[in-house]
Design a protein around this motif. Structure first.
Motif, PDB file in Angstrom:
ATOM      1  N   ARG A  21     -43.864  68.214 -18.455  1.00  0.00           N
ATOM      2  CA  ARG A  21     -43.795  69.125 -17.320  1.00  0.00           C
ATOM      3  C   ARG A  21     -42.654  68.585 -16.463  1.00  0.00           C
ATOM      4  O   ARG A  21     -42.670  67.415 -16.100  1.00  0.00           O
ATOM      5  CB  ARG A  21     -45.120  69.023 -16.550  1.00  0.00           C
ATOM      6  CG  ARG A  21     -45.525  70.308 -15.918  1.00  0.00           C
ATOM      7  CD  ARG A  21     -46.917  70.212 -15.319  1.00  0.00           C
ATOM      8  NE  ARG A  21     -47.854  71.027 -16.072  1.00  0.00           N
ATOM      9  CZ  ARG A  21     -48.925  70.596 -16.695  1.00  0.00           C
ATOM     10  NH1 ARG A  21     -49.233  69.329 -16.653  1.00  0.00           N
ATOM     11  NH2 ARG A  21     -49.698  71.411 -17.348  1.00  0.00           N
ATOM     12  N   LEU A  22     -41.664  69.425 -16.218  1.00  0.00           N
ATOM     13  CA  LEU A  22     -40.504  68.987 -15.450  1.00  0.00           C
ATOM     14  C   LEU A  22     -40.505  69.708 -14.108  1.00  0.00           C
ATOM     15  O   LEU A  22     -40.615  70.927 -14.063  1.00  0.00           O
ATOM     16  CB  LEU A  22     -39.226  69.321 -16.233  1.00  0.00           C
ATOM     17  CG  LEU A  22     -37.898  69.201 -15.497  1.00  0.00           C
ATOM     18  CD1 LEU A  22     -37.657  67.776 -15.033  1.00  0.00           C
ATOM     19  CD2 LEU A  22     -36.750  69.650 -16.398  1.00  0.00           C
ATOM     20  N   SER A  23     -40.417  68.943 -13.029  1.00  0.00           N
ATOM     21  CA  SER A  23     -40.357  69.598 -11.722  1.00  0.00           C
ATOM     22  C   SER A  23     -39.357  68.920 -10.800  1.00  0.00           C
ATOM     23  O   SER A  23     -38.979  67.764 -11.011  1.00  0.00           O
ATOM     24  CB  SER A  23     -41.746  69.634 -11.061  1.00  0.00           C
ATOM     25  OG  SER A  23     -42.491  68.503 -11.392  1.00  0.00           O
ATOM     26  N   ASP A  24     -38.894  69.664  -9.817  1.00  0.00           N
ATOM     27  CA  ASP A  24     -38.078  69.061  -8.759  1.00  0.00           C
ATOM     28  C   ASP A  24     -38.899  69.149  -7.477  1.00  0.00           C
ATOM     29  O   ASP A  24     -40.083  69.486  -7.517  1.00  0.00           O
ATOM     30  CB  ASP A  24     -36.705  69.739  -8.625  1.00  0.00           C
ATOM     31  CG  ASP A  24     -36.785  71.168  -8.130  1.00  0.00           C
ATOM     32  OD1 ASP A  24     -37.903  71.642  -7.797  1.00  0.00           O
ATOM     33  OD2 ASP A  24     -35.744  71.842  -8.085  1.00  0.00           O
ATOM     34  N   GLU A  25     -38.277  68.882  -6.332  1.00  0.00           N
ATOM     35  CA  GLU A  25     -39.046  68.847  -5.086  1.00  0.00           C
ATOM     36  C   GLU A  25     -39.600  70.217  -4.694  1.00  0.00           C
ATOM     37  O   GLU A  25     -40.485  70.318  -3.856  1.00  0.00           O
ATOM     38  CB  GLU A  25     -38.234  68.214  -3.947  1.00  0.00           C
ATOM     39  CG  GLU A  25     -36.924  68.902  -3.632  1.00  0.00           C
ATOM     40  CD  GLU A  25     -35.729  68.322  -4.399  1.00  0.00           C
ATOM     41  OE1 GLU A  25     -34.664  68.182  -3.800  1.00  0.00           O
ATOM     42  OE2 GLU A  25     -35.867  68.033  -5.607  1.00  0.00           O
ATOM     43  N   HIS A  26     -39.096  71.284  -5.338  1.00  0.00           N
ATOM     44  CA  HIS A  26     -39.584  72.625  -4.999  1.00  0.00           C
ATOM     45  C   HIS A  26     -40.668  73.129  -5.950  1.00  0.00           C
ATOM     46  O   HIS A  26     -41.216  74.195  -5.754  1.00  0.00           O
ATOM     47  CB  HIS A  26     -38.432  73.634  -4.995  1.00  0.00           C
ATOM     48  CG  HIS A  26     -37.313  73.241  -4.089  1.00  0.00           C
ATOM     49  ND1 HIS A  26     -37.464  73.147  -2.729  1.00  0.00           N
ATOM     50  CD2 HIS A  26     -36.034  72.882  -4.348  1.00  0.00           C
ATOM     51  CE1 HIS A  26     -36.310  72.751  -2.191  1.00  0.00           C
ATOM     52  NE2 HIS A  26     -35.440  72.578  -3.148  1.00  0.00           N
ATOM     53  N   GLY A  27     -40.943  72.385  -7.009  1.00  0.00           N
ATOM     54  CA  GLY A  27     -41.982  72.846  -7.933  1.00  0.00           C
ATOM     55  C   GLY A  27     -41.551  72.759  -9.390  1.00  0.00           C
ATOM     56  O   GLY A  27     -40.517  72.166  -9.705  1.00  0.00           O
ATOM     57  N   GLU A  28     -42.348  73.387 -10.249  1.00  0.00           N
ATOM     58  CA  GLU A  28     -42.141  73.264 -11.685  1.00  0.00           C
ATOM     59  C   GLU A  28     -40.909  74.029 -12.173  1.00  0.00           C
ATOM     60  O   GLU A  28     -40.661  75.145 -11.762  1.00  0.00           O
ATOM     61  CB  GLU A  28     -43.386  73.792 -12.403  1.00  0.00           C
ATOM     62  CG  GLU A  28     -43.359  73.530 -13.889  1.00  0.00           C
ATOM     63  CD  GLU A  28     -44.676  73.921 -14.555  1.00  0.00           C
ATOM     64  OE1 GLU A  28     -45.702  73.295 -14.270  1.00  0.00           O
ATOM     65  OE2 GLU A  28     -44.653  74.887 -15.339  1.00  0.00           O
ATOM     66  N   ILE A  29     -40.121  73.399 -13.062  1.00  0.00           N
ATOM     67  CA  ILE A  29     -38.930  74.020 -13.632  1.00  0.00           C
ATOM     68  C   ILE A  29     -39.186  74.415 -15.082  1.00  0.00           C
ATOM     69  O   ILE A  29     -38.779  75.469 -15.534  1.00  0.00           O
ATOM     70  CB  ILE A  29     -37.729  73.042 -13.578  1.00  0.00           C
ATOM     71  CG1 ILE A  29     -37.388  72.703 -12.129  1.00  0.00           C
ATOM     72  CG2 ILE A  29     -36.513  73.638 -14.292  1.00  0.00           C
ATOM     73  CD1 ILE A  29     -36.377  71.581 -11.990  1.00  0.00           C
TER      74      ILE A  29
END
Ligand code: ZN
Length: 159
Positions: free
Chosen positions: A14-22
């Protein structure tokens, strides 16, 4: 079996950045890669080294350790006819474009009549990324996989 150079590792992530899941691999087959052959980010390989089947880990990477910093110079104006991607162009759309270096990925910034302004930064450049990884399987690589430099079979290269 522990993850080490030339093992084939299957992972769900599961890949996410500070805004949520990518991105999320859980609705498809796990991804399989050949460890130690630069098939995934070096910083991820380092975190996975020595782990075994069934282990889970969460790793957060600074942009420098992931896809690099955004380069503000990486914008260029190209003729629309050089785009490999056809169809309606809108700002933010991901496209492929023919360049002297071959086909590259870019993002549309602005659309004109004959030309389009593209941002050629990697879409994940400049982002702090968190990977939540579950190790589904670890096995030795076959001779064929070693000679190709990548994993075959489910989740690997099909060719
Ligand atoms: Zn192959």
């Amino acid at each position: 079996m522990q993850i080490s150079k030339n093992t084939v590792v299957s992972i769900h992530y599961r890949l996410s950045d500070e805004h949520g899941e990518i991105e999320n691999s859980h609705n498809a087959s796990p991804m399989a890669y050949l460890h130690g052959q630069n098939n995934i980010l070096p910083s991820l390989e380092k975190a996975l080294e020595g782990k075994t089947k069934g282990e889970q880990l969460s790793i957060t990477l600074a942009p420098e350790d992931a896809y690099g910093l955004r380069n503000p110079q990486s914008q260029q104006r190209v003729p629309i006819k050089h785009l490999v991607t056809k169809g309606k162009l809108t700002p933010g759309k991901a496209v492929k474009v023919n360049t002297q270096q071959g086909v590259i990925n870019a993002t549309v910034v602005k659309v004109g009549k004959f030309n389009v302004d593209l941002d050629t930064n990697h879409p994940l450049a400049g982002k702090q990324l968190t990977f939540n990884i579950e190790i589904v399987d670890v096995r030795g690589a076959s001779e064929e996989e070693l000679s190709h430099g990548h994993a075959h079979g489910v989740g690997g290269h099909a060719h």
